[in-house]
Design an enzyme around this catalytic site. Structure first.
Site, PDB file in Angstrom:
ATOM      1  N   SER A  19     -10.195   5.939 -18.614  1.00  0.00           N
ATOM      2  CA  SER A  19     -10.527   6.089 -20.042  1.00  0.00           C
ATOM      3  C   SER A  19     -10.409   4.746 -20.768  1.00  0.00           C
ATOM      4  O   SER A  19     -11.030   4.551 -21.806  1.00  0.00           O
ATOM      5  CB  SER A  19      -9.617   7.125 -20.704  1.00  0.00           C
ATOM      6  OG  SER A  19      -8.594   7.521 -19.839  1.00  0.00           O
ATOM      7  N   PHE A  20      -9.632   3.810 -20.202  1.00  0.00           N
ATOM      8  CA  PHE A  20      -9.454   2.538 -20.918  1.00  0.00           C
ATOM      9  C   PHE A  20      -9.793   1.330 -20.074  1.00  0.00           C
ATOM     10  O   PHE A  20      -9.510   0.195 -20.457  1.00  0.00           O
ATOM     11  CB  PHE A  20      -7.995   2.436 -21.424  1.00  0.00           C
ATOM     12  CG  PHE A  20      -7.621   3.592 -22.301  1.00  0.00           C
ATOM     13  CD1 PHE A  20      -6.907   4.666 -21.779  1.00  0.00           C
ATOM     14  CD2 PHE A  20      -8.075   3.656 -23.614  1.00  0.00           C
ATOM     15  CE1 PHE A  20      -6.613   5.765 -22.575  1.00  0.00           C
ATOM     16  CE2 PHE A  20      -7.778   4.745 -24.412  1.00  0.00           C
ATOM     17  CZ  PHE A  20      -7.051   5.811 -23.895  1.00  0.00           C
ATOM     18  N   SER A  21     -10.386   1.576 -18.895  1.00  0.00           N
ATOM     19  CA  SER A  21     -10.669   0.415 -18.042  1.00  0.00           C
ATOM     20  C   SER A  21     -11.828   0.710 -17.113  1.00  0.00           C
ATOM     21  O   SER A  21     -12.145   1.872 -16.840  1.00  0.00           O
ATOM     22  CB  SER A  21      -9.433   0.076 -17.192  1.00  0.00           C
ATOM     23  OG  SER A  21      -9.166   1.151 -16.301  1.00  0.00           O
ATOM     24  N   LYS A  38      -9.884  -5.282 -12.859  1.00  0.00           N
ATOM     25  CA  LYS A  38      -9.778  -4.213 -13.853  1.00  0.00           C
ATOM     26  C   LYS A  38     -10.025  -4.857 -15.212  1.00  0.00           C
ATOM     27  O   LYS A  38      -9.324  -5.797 -15.590  1.00  0.00           O
ATOM     28  CB  LYS A  38      -8.373  -3.606 -13.790  1.00  0.00           C
ATOM     29  CG  LYS A  38      -8.140  -2.380 -14.621  1.00  0.00           C
ATOM     30  CD  LYS A  38      -6.770  -1.809 -14.242  1.00  0.00           C
ATOM     31  CE  LYS A  38      -6.469  -0.512 -14.918  1.00  0.00           C
ATOM     32  NZ  LYS A  38      -5.217   0.092 -14.404  1.00  0.00           N
ATOM     33  N   TYR A  90      -8.248  -5.601  -3.580  1.00  0.00           N
ATOM     34  CA  TYR A  90      -9.391  -4.728  -3.297  1.00  0.00           C
ATOM     35  C   TYR A  90      -9.052  -3.911  -2.064  1.00  0.00           C
ATOM     36  O   TYR A  90      -8.750  -4.467  -1.006  1.00  0.00           O
ATOM     37  CB  TYR A  90     -10.663  -5.557  -3.046  1.00  0.00           C
ATOM     38  CG  TYR A  90     -11.838  -4.734  -2.560  1.00  0.00           C
ATOM     39  CD1 TYR A  90     -12.506  -5.073  -1.391  1.00  0.00           C
ATOM     40  CD2 TYR A  90     -12.253  -3.606  -3.256  1.00  0.00           C
ATOM     41  CE1 TYR A  90     -13.584  -4.310  -0.932  1.00  0.00           C
ATOM     42  CE2 TYR A  90     -13.329  -2.839  -2.809  1.00  0.00           C
ATOM     43  CZ  TYR A  90     -13.978  -3.198  -1.647  1.00  0.00           C
ATOM     44  OH  TYR A  90     -15.033  -2.426  -1.202  1.00  0.00           O
ATOM     45  N   GLU A  95     -10.467   5.568  -2.364  1.00  0.00           N
ATOM     46  CA  GLU A  95      -9.446   6.553  -2.773  1.00  0.00           C
ATOM     47  C   GLU A  95      -9.119   7.569  -1.681  1.00  0.00           C
ATOM     48  O   GLU A  95     -10.024   8.084  -0.998  1.00  0.00           O
ATOM     49  CB  GLU A  95      -9.942   7.308  -4.012  1.00  0.00           C
ATOM     50  CG  GLU A  95     -10.138   6.433  -5.230  1.00  0.00           C
ATOM     51  CD  GLU A  95     -10.782   7.191  -6.389  1.00  0.00           C
ATOM     52  OE1 GLU A  95     -11.061   6.568  -7.423  1.00  0.00           O
ATOM     53  OE2 GLU A  95     -11.004   8.426  -6.250  1.00  0.00           O
ATOM     54  N   ASP A 134       2.111   9.003 -12.713  1.00  0.00           N
ATOM     55  CA  ASP A 134       0.760   9.577 -12.625  1.00  0.00           C
ATOM     56  C   ASP A 134       0.236   9.477 -11.194  1.00  0.00           C
ATOM     57  O   ASP A 134      -0.931   9.177 -10.954  1.00  0.00           O
ATOM     58  CB  ASP A 134      -0.190   8.878 -13.600  1.00  0.00           C
ATOM     59  CG  ASP A 134      -1.470   9.691 -13.828  1.00  0.00           C
ATOM     60  OD1 ASP A 134      -2.462   9.103 -14.317  1.00  0.00           O
ATOM     61  OD2 ASP A 134      -1.491  10.896 -13.477  1.00  0.00           O
ATOM     62  N   GLU A 138      -6.253  10.094  -6.454  1.00  0.00           N
ATOM     63  CA  GLU A 138      -7.185   9.072  -6.977  1.00  0.00           C
ATOM     64  C   GLU A 138      -6.483   7.721  -7.106  1.00  0.00           C
ATOM     65  O   GLU A 138      -7.119   6.678  -7.081  1.00  0.00           O
ATOM     66  CB  GLU A 138      -7.713   9.450  -8.367  1.00  0.00           C
ATOM     67  CG  GLU A 138      -8.581  10.678  -8.408  1.00  0.00           C
ATOM     68  CD  GLU A 138      -7.777  11.923  -8.754  1.00  0.00           C
ATOM     69  OE1 GLU A 138      -6.699  12.118  -8.140  1.00  0.00           O
ATOM     70  OE2 GLU A 138      -8.211  12.682  -9.626  1.00  0.00           O
ATOM     71  N   ASP A 152      -2.740   1.795 -10.344  1.00  0.00           N
ATOM     72  CA  ASP A 152      -2.732   2.337 -11.706  1.00  0.00           C
ATOM     73  C   ASP A 152      -1.328   2.605 -12.230  1.00  0.00           C
ATOM     74  O   ASP A 152      -0.859   3.731 -12.263  1.00  0.00           O
ATOM     75  CB  ASP A 152      -3.574   3.609 -11.813  1.00  0.00           C
ATOM     76  CG  ASP A 152      -3.927   3.865 -13.290  1.00  0.00           C
ATOM     77  OD1 ASP A 152      -4.807   4.679 -13.553  1.00  0.00           O
ATOM     78  OD2 ASP A 152      -3.299   3.225 -14.163  1.00  0.00           O
TER      79      ASP A 152
HETATM   80  N1  LIG Z   1      -6.800   2.298 -12.398  1.00  0.00           N
HETATM   81  C1  LIG Z   1      -6.702   1.281 -11.502  1.00  0.00           C
HETATM   82  O1  LIG Z   1      -5.828   0.441 -11.584  1.00  0.00           O
HETATM   83  N2  LIG Z   1      -7.623   1.315 -10.504  1.00  0.00           N
HETATM   84  C2  LIG Z   1      -7.724   0.439  -9.438  1.00  0.00           C
HETATM   85  C3  LIG Z   1      -6.915  -0.722  -9.301  1.00  0.00           C
HETATM   86  C4  LIG Z   1      -7.066  -1.549  -8.183  1.00  0.00           C
HETATM   87  C5  LIG Z   1      -8.036  -1.216  -7.217  1.00  0.00           C
HETATM   88  C6  LIG Z   1      -8.831  -0.065  -7.380  1.00  0.00           C
HETATM   89  C7  LIG Z   1      -8.676   0.753  -8.503  1.00  0.00           C
HETATM   90  C8  LIG Z   1      -9.691   0.001  -6.297  1.00  0.00           C
HETATM   91  C9  LIG Z   1     -10.667   1.083  -6.110  1.00  0.00           C
HETATM   92  C10 LIG Z   1     -11.624   1.119  -4.951  1.00  0.00           C
HETATM   93  C11 LIG Z   1     -12.732   1.926  -4.922  1.00  0.00           C
HETATM   94  C12 LIG Z   1     -13.402   1.685  -3.729  1.00  0.00           C
HETATM   95  C13 LIG Z   1     -14.649   2.338  -3.306  1.00  0.00           C
HETATM   96  C14 LIG Z   1     -15.488   2.897  -4.270  1.00  0.00           C
HETATM   97  C15 LIG Z   1     -16.686   3.512  -3.853  1.00  0.00           C
HETATM   98  C16 LIG Z   1     -17.042   3.582  -2.521  1.00  0.00           C
HETATM   99  C17 LIG Z   1     -16.170   3.040  -1.591  1.00  0.00           C
HETATM  100  C18 LIG Z   1     -16.549   3.176  -0.161  1.00  0.00           C
HETATM  101  O2  LIG Z   1     -17.520   3.814   0.170  1.00  0.00           O
HETATM  102  N3  LIG Z   1     -15.747   2.651   0.756  1.00  0.00           N
HETATM  103  C19 LIG Z   1     -16.076   2.802   2.178  1.00  0.00           C
HETATM  104  C20 LIG Z   1     -15.324   3.966   2.764  1.00  0.00           C
HETATM  105  N4  LIG Z   1     -15.771   5.274   2.233  1.00  0.00           N
HETATM  106  C21 LIG Z   1     -14.712   5.812   1.365  1.00  0.00           C
HETATM  107  C22 LIG Z   1     -15.035   7.218   0.880  1.00  0.00           C
HETATM  108  C23 LIG Z   1     -15.368   8.148   2.012  1.00  0.00           C
HETATM  109  C24 LIG Z   1     -16.452   7.576   2.870  1.00  0.00           C
HETATM  110  C25 LIG Z   1     -16.102   6.174   3.328  1.00  0.00           C
HETATM  111  C26 LIG Z   1     -14.997   2.390  -1.959  1.00  0.00           C
HETATM  112  C27 LIG Z   1     -12.681   0.751  -3.031  1.00  0.00           C
HETATM  113  N5  LIG Z   1     -11.557   0.409  -3.801  1.00  0.00           N
HETATM  114  C28 LIG Z   1      -9.386  -1.123  -5.472  1.00  0.00           C
HETATM  115  O3  LIG Z   1      -9.915  -1.401  -4.405  1.00  0.00           O
HETATM  116  N6  LIG Z   1      -8.393  -1.822  -6.061  1.00  0.00           N
END
Ligand SMILES: NC(=O)Nc1ccc2c(c1)=C(Cc1cc(-c3cccc(C(=O)NCCN4CCCCC4)c3)c[nH]1)C(=O)N=2
Length: 300
Positions: A19-21, A38, A90, A95, A134, A138, A152
């Site tokens: 909601s904020f990022s 982020k 990363y 998730e 939280d 996810e 998060d």
């Molecule tokens: N609120 C937060 O702080 N959110 C954050 C913070 C740090 C951070 C964060 C979120 C991340 C989120 C993230 C999302 C993804 C991602 C998003 C969409 C698709 C995929 C993807 O397809 N990856 C390959 C593996 N897939 C995964 C899903 C099932 C099939 C196979 C990865 C990778 N990392 C991240 O890598 N690092």
């Protein structure tokens, strides 16, 4: 070291939205390394009175300084006139939630392995006096080797002292905030603990409640408390209204039943001193060597 600027990175796809990022996959132009950046809009943060949460996340991530392999690392922060930027780890495999949905549910070995990594992560948070508040699938990510990374910390709280559970008159800062502005913090409906619903008082035991919900979801593919509205979900939580699917493993069931306890002080691990010995000793983790979990089992 010079502060980074947005032009030090090539911004790619959106990999997370809150909601904020908004979280972007980004590549450092000099090193070609990939990061999750982020981005927060200053005007939105101010308008929604969320500055305190943004500052808290940065402070908590600095405290955690990721000496623990199971927590995302904050590499740097910078800003431009309209936005704040947090350069974070990363996690290539995204998730936990997406993988639970992909496989419908995890088998016993995967459920146990990731429960162990979560216990070790919660022990580290506890050692740094941090309550996440939280925790949910996810906010649990998989890195390139399929180890977990908790992310998060925008809702996190820094506990004042170990005996914080005893009401020493210094109320939970969200209670004070709620007294001031009546918008006390609550986590995500399906994972929020009874005490956060009733007194908006959180403690390390609130993260143990969420652990119980997450283990339930890994092992069954479903959340324990579901309903058509937040109010109905809250009612089920306060009445401890959940049931295990047929054929649910008895060891995992007993572990979850000892975490999903309404009274926070009676939850498994709530009275442990440093490491969560009560969790480590549970039959769910029989044969587990917490000092050497080995490589993650192939997800299935
Ligand atoms: N609120 C937060 O702080 N959110 C954050 C913070 C740090 C951070 C964060 C979120 C991340 C989120 C993230 C999302 C993804 C991602 C998003 C969409 C698709 C995929 C993807 O397809 N990856 C390959 C593996 N897939 C995964 C899903 C099932 C099939 C196979 C990865 C990778 N990392 C991240 O890598 N690092």
């Amino acid at each position: 070291i010079r502060k980074k600027t947005p032009s030090d990175f090539i911004f790619g796809k959106v990999i997370g939205e809150g909601s904020f990022s908004t979280v972007y996959l980004a590549k450092d132009v000099q090193t070609n390394k990939e990061y999750a950046i982020k981005v927060l809009e200053k005007a939105h943060i101010i308008r929604e009175k969320k500055s305190e949460y943004v500052m808290r996340e940065k402070e908590v991530l600095r405290i955690l300084e990721s000496l623990c392999p199971y927590i995302v690392h904050l590499y740097s922060t910078f800003q431009d006139p309209g936005r704040l930027y947090f350069v974070l780890t990363y996690a290539k495999n995204g998730e936990l939630l997406k993988h639970i949905n992909l496989y419908k549910k995890f088998n016993f070995e995967c459920t146990r392995y990731y429960s162990c990594e979560l216990v070790l992560a919660l022990e580290y948070l506890r050692s740094k006096k941090i309550v996440h508040r939280d925790l949910k699938p996810e906010n649990i990510l998989f890195d390139h080797n399929f180890h977990i990374l908790i992310t998060d910390f925008g809702s996190a709280k820094i506990e004042k002292s170990e005996d914080n559970d005893i009401n020493d008159g210094t109320e939970d800062d969200d209670v004070q905030q709620s007294n001031r502005r009546r918008n006390s913090f609550v986590g995500t409906a399906q994972f929020v603990s009874p005490e956060m619903l009733q007194e908006s008082k959180s403690s390390y035991a609130s993260d143990l409640w969420a652990l119980g919900c997450i283990v339930f979801q890994m092992a069954s593919g479903q959340m324990p408390f579901v309903g058509g509205s937040e109010y109905l979900i809250f009612q089920k939580i306060l009445r401890l209204e959940y049931k295990f699917p047929d054929g649910f493993d008895e060891r995992i069931k007993d572990f979850i039943e000892k975490l999903l306890v309404l009274e926070p002080t009676r939850r498994l691990g709530a009275s442990d001193e440093t490491t969560y010995v009560s969790l480590r000793k549970h039959e769910f983790f029989e044969e587990v060597d917490f000092d050497d979990l080995g490589p993650p089992p192939k997800l299935s």
